[in-house]
Design a protein around this motif. Sequence first.
Motif, mmCIF file in Angstrom:
data_model
loop_
_atom_site.group_PDB
_atom_site.id
_atom_site.type_symbol
_atom_site.label_atom_id
_atom_site.label_comp_id
_atom_site.label_asym_id
_atom_site.label_seq_id
_atom_site.Cartn_x
_atom_site.Cartn_y
_atom_site.Cartn_z
ATOM 1 N N ALA A 46 -0.128 -13.144 -20.685
ATOM 2 C CA ALA A 46 0.435 -12.534 -21.882
ATOM 3 C C ALA A 46 0.501 -11.029 -21.677
ATOM 4 C CB ALA A 46 -0.411 -12.872 -23.100
ATOM 5 N N ASN A 47 1.691 -10.495 -21.839
ATOM 6 C CA ASN A 47 1.887 -9.052 -21.730
ATOM 7 C C ASN A 47 2.097 -8.472 -23.117
ATOM 8 O OD1 ASN A 47 4.347 -6.779 -21.406
ATOM 9 N ND2 ASN A 47 2.558 -6.494 -20.098
ATOM 10 N N ALA A 61 0.744 -6.176 -32.737
ATOM 11 C CA ALA A 61 0.805 -6.521 -31.313
ATOM 12 C C ALA A 61 1.929 -7.537 -31.102
ATOM 13 C CB ALA A 61 -0.521 -7.097 -30.828
ATOM 14 N N ARG A 62 2.632 -7.349 -30.029
ATOM 15 C CA ARG A 62 3.667 -8.304 -29.606
ATOM 16 C C ARG A 62 3.294 -8.804 -28.213
ATOM 17 N NH1 ARG A 62 8.920 -7.748 -26.993
ATOM 18 N NH2 ARG A 62 8.450 -5.520 -26.828
ATOM 19 N N LEU A 63 3.043 -10.106 -28.094
ATOM 20 C CA LEU A 63 2.622 -10.706 -26.835
ATOM 21 C C LEU A 63 3.772 -11.533 -26.270
ATOM 22 C CD1 LEU A 63 -0.980 -11.923 -27.764
ATOM 23 C CD2 LEU A 63 -0.349 -9.890 -26.456
ATOM 24 N N ILE A 64 4.099 -11.263 -25.033
ATOM 25 C CA ILE A 64 5.139 -12.011 -24.324
ATOM 26 C C ILE A 64 4.439 -12.844 -23.252
ATOM 27 C CG2 ILE A 64 7.223 -11.858 -22.927
ATOM 28 C CD1 ILE A 64 7.745 -9.133 -24.235
ATOM 29 N N PHE A 65 4.510 -14.180 -23.392
ATOM 30 C CA PHE A 65 3.828 -15.090 -22.483
ATOM 31 C C PHE A 65 4.779 -15.519 -21.371
ATOM 32 C CE2 PHE A 65 1.830 -15.507 -26.615
ATOM 33 C CZ PHE A 65 0.479 -15.465 -26.307
ATOM 34 N N LEU A 107 2.388 -21.643 -19.773
ATOM 35 C CA LEU A 107 2.772 -21.216 -21.114
ATOM 36 C C LEU A 107 3.766 -20.055 -21.052
ATOM 37 C CD1 LEU A 107 2.283 -21.505 -24.171
ATOM 38 C CD2 LEU A 107 0.463 -19.798 -23.929
ATOM 39 N N SER A 108 4.845 -20.193 -21.840
ATOM 40 C CA SER A 108 5.835 -19.129 -21.998
ATOM 41 C C SER A 108 6.201 -19.057 -23.472
ATOM 42 C CB SER A 108 7.084 -19.402 -21.157
ATOM 43 O OG SER A 108 6.766 -19.464 -19.782
ATOM 44 N N VAL A 123 -3.189 -10.157 -20.756
ATOM 45 C CA VAL A 123 -4.257 -11.145 -20.948
ATOM 46 C C VAL A 123 -3.946 -12.316 -20.023
ATOM 47 C CG1 VAL A 123 -5.450 -12.674 -22.555
ATOM 48 C CG2 VAL A 123 -4.566 -10.457 -23.352
ATOM 49 N N ASP A 124 -4.913 -12.656 -19.169
ATOM 50 C CA ASP A 124 -4.779 -13.819 -18.282
ATOM 51 C C ASP A 124 -5.428 -15.007 -18.981
ATOM 52 O OD1 ASP A 124 -4.923 -15.775 -16.273
ATOM 53 O OD2 ASP A 124 -5.049 -14.248 -14.701
#
Length: 861
Positions: free
Chosen positions: A727-728, A718-722, A669-670, A747-748
């Motif tokens: 997810a960072n 929150a901004r999550l970059i996959f 996932l990206s 998050v793994d």
Amino acid sequence: MRHLVKAVLASILLLVMGIGGVFAYIYWGLDPNQLKPYIAQSAREHAQLEVDIEGDLQWSFYPWLGVQVGQTQVRTLTHTHLPPLASIQQAHMSLSLVDLLQGRVHTQDLRIQGLDLQLVQDAQGATNWPQSSAEKTPQEAAPQSEKEAADTFPELQIQSLDIQDARISYQDAHHHWQLEDVFIDSQEISLQNAFPVSVRLALTSQPAQIQAALSLETQVHLDWAQQIYQLEALHAQIKARAALWENTELALAIALPQVIATPEQVQVQNLQLALAPFTLQGTQIQGEVHTDFNLWLTQERLDLTQLRAQLQSQVQATQLPIQLATQGRFHWGKTPYLELKPLQIQVAPTQVQLAKMPAWPLEANVSTQIQVWPQSQQVEMAHFNLQGELQQLPLVLQALQLEGQYGEQISAGTQGIKLQLGELDLQGQLQLQPQSKLTGAIQLKPVDIRQLAQQLGLVLPDMASPETTLRHLSFNTQIGGTWPQIILNPLQAQLDSTGIKGKAQLQLEQGAYQAALGIGALNLDDYLPAETVSEADASTANMPTETKPQNWSFEALQSLNLDLSTRMRSLQVKGVPLEEIQAKVSAHQGQLQINPLKLTVYGGQIQMQAAIDTQAQPARWQLQHQIQGVETQALLQQMADMQLFRGRLSAQGQYQTQGQNTQSLLANLSGELQAQIQQGALQGMNISRDLCNAVALAQNRQLTRTWSQDTEFERLNARLIFQQGKANNPDFHAQIPGLELTGQGDVDLVAQTLDYQLGARFTNTADQHACKVNPYLERIRWPMRCQGPLSTEASKLCQLDTQGLGAALEQVAVEEAKTRAQEKIDAERARAEERLQEKLREKLGEEVGDQIGDVLKGLFR
């Protein structure tokens, strides 16, 4: 007397010598090719034919009168624009001269090589063969008596007949058929005894696009005196292909014990036809047919009697042994037709099986009437009635009338269609008009599918509510369209308590399906397997620590050609209530697209777009979504069994991934997600309480306030970059009354764990919403660490960072000590300045002393 005898003998000798001389002259002195003009002239005068002998003529006279003709062509004198009637490459015949002089025809051999016979009739009726314009009088046309026929026809005997590589064709404005590679062989041909005949040929026919090969052997008996002709022990093999049956090979074996023919009638007794396994549209048929028939030539009528058939049909794994009996009649001429009345079919007790279904015992009887008019290409079936039992359930299939037209213009119609199997009752009608226009209607009366499946021995999947699911199914629709396009509009169906309305369009040639449906309320959980808590725990406990995920199969999706638009009032899946659902789904050549999907869930709206490319290896996935105002507590609880947050979620995201199972999708996932939760809470822990307790400890005081179990916040961003399944979150921010929480973490998704480094700061409103702190504590960032599996309770997942907290408190103590030391220094300096200023005023005066004192204060500072 002696002189007379000598004279007679001399005369006979001279006559013999004269005849011998004549024959010698003809054989050695006369070239038979010189007779070609006379032969051509005779053919023109007596047969209206043009004979062109290009090859040589050869003959012999004793003991056999032999004639050999080279390449020859024959055409009619009229209609010269048409092709030649016939041509041969070579022909040879030899007759016994002695038998011929005695009135007997004794042929040693008759050989014809390369015969090409073409019968052509153009659109105006002109033919390439001569036609007599005069009609015979009744006296001339009257048949000869048996004695006259016997007296006028000589005794015939042919030792050998050999016809090789012949071709016979017929063509008019509507038909074109030809026999090619014709070989005929026979021996000892006579009128007194039966003689063998063998035939091999190939047949082609247009426009039916038929190709066939025939081999035949029989015994022939010719009784010219009685005009009776018999074929005995006839055996034939036919192999044929045609566009009508998809160019698959049809192989027939024909056996005729006896055929008796006269000028008026042909009788066949016990015709036996064996059909080798023949497959058409996935159905394999084989079997035998027995019948007698009488053919009246003068009446142009064919009657079939004692028609019996034993057939076996096979559809995949289904075999049906069929016995057929009928009386038939076939007429030809200007209005040919075939009539089978009645036609009775009996399906012997057997076991039938479809796909992976269980084997069902079947027994049935069929009766109907069939009429076919080949000239107009029409067919009619009346009073079709099937009565039987399938799996001991009454089986009825009826149609009052089935009529139609085949060929270039196809039409069909049915009235009173009825199918009953146990409690299942399907009725309708259908019309296919000449322009392929469809009209009709079908109705299925309410049926208990679960009960019917149980009666048929079918095992349905486990469902959570078997008492209420698959207990009612009914539908009705109007049929329209243009074949092979079928339109069902309007379409109404009822599945248990769920109503369905809409329309559908089926493109049978392309295998394409289009539908627009409105669906009521559906609780899908009732149709899914029930899973108890103990079963779920047991399955989790028994699951191995490392298992290879099973890949999904996309074979059905790759062949799907679908466009679906649907609206659904409500749908419950896994306890999640979805409402006001709108979706457009398309699937073409392995490409699945959902655009858009709109729904209401937990008080908010979700809109998304998705695309799956199943042709890629592994499959590629794309997803976009927008979420507005969805209550997160119930959603996370149902979707991921998490009780971490509550509040209204608004988010938008875009993702890409690839894989054939859930694990690979998460691992690849990206994408990016922007999320915000308003007026919510972090459940299971109270960060304000924990920080205030730490502050009270640092200030050597105790808190007496009653605290909530959750951390309520005004807003969480929150901004999550996959990237590759991880997810960072670089900019976590939560606004808590009296506090501000910031940080970053990861998050793994594969391991389902998280690791966050957070920090909390007191705001200037902390004494109103959290606890009272001094200005030094407001400047400190209180560290927190959230680490562990996502399923962990929040109180155990997030804790104050004790090491960081110690450093923070130490910094607070240092800052406070510095502040107190500075306060003492400032106080001593102020007292010293005050004493100095008093002394200056005493010595210099009050006004001058104050001025000098201010200057000194500035220097000290």
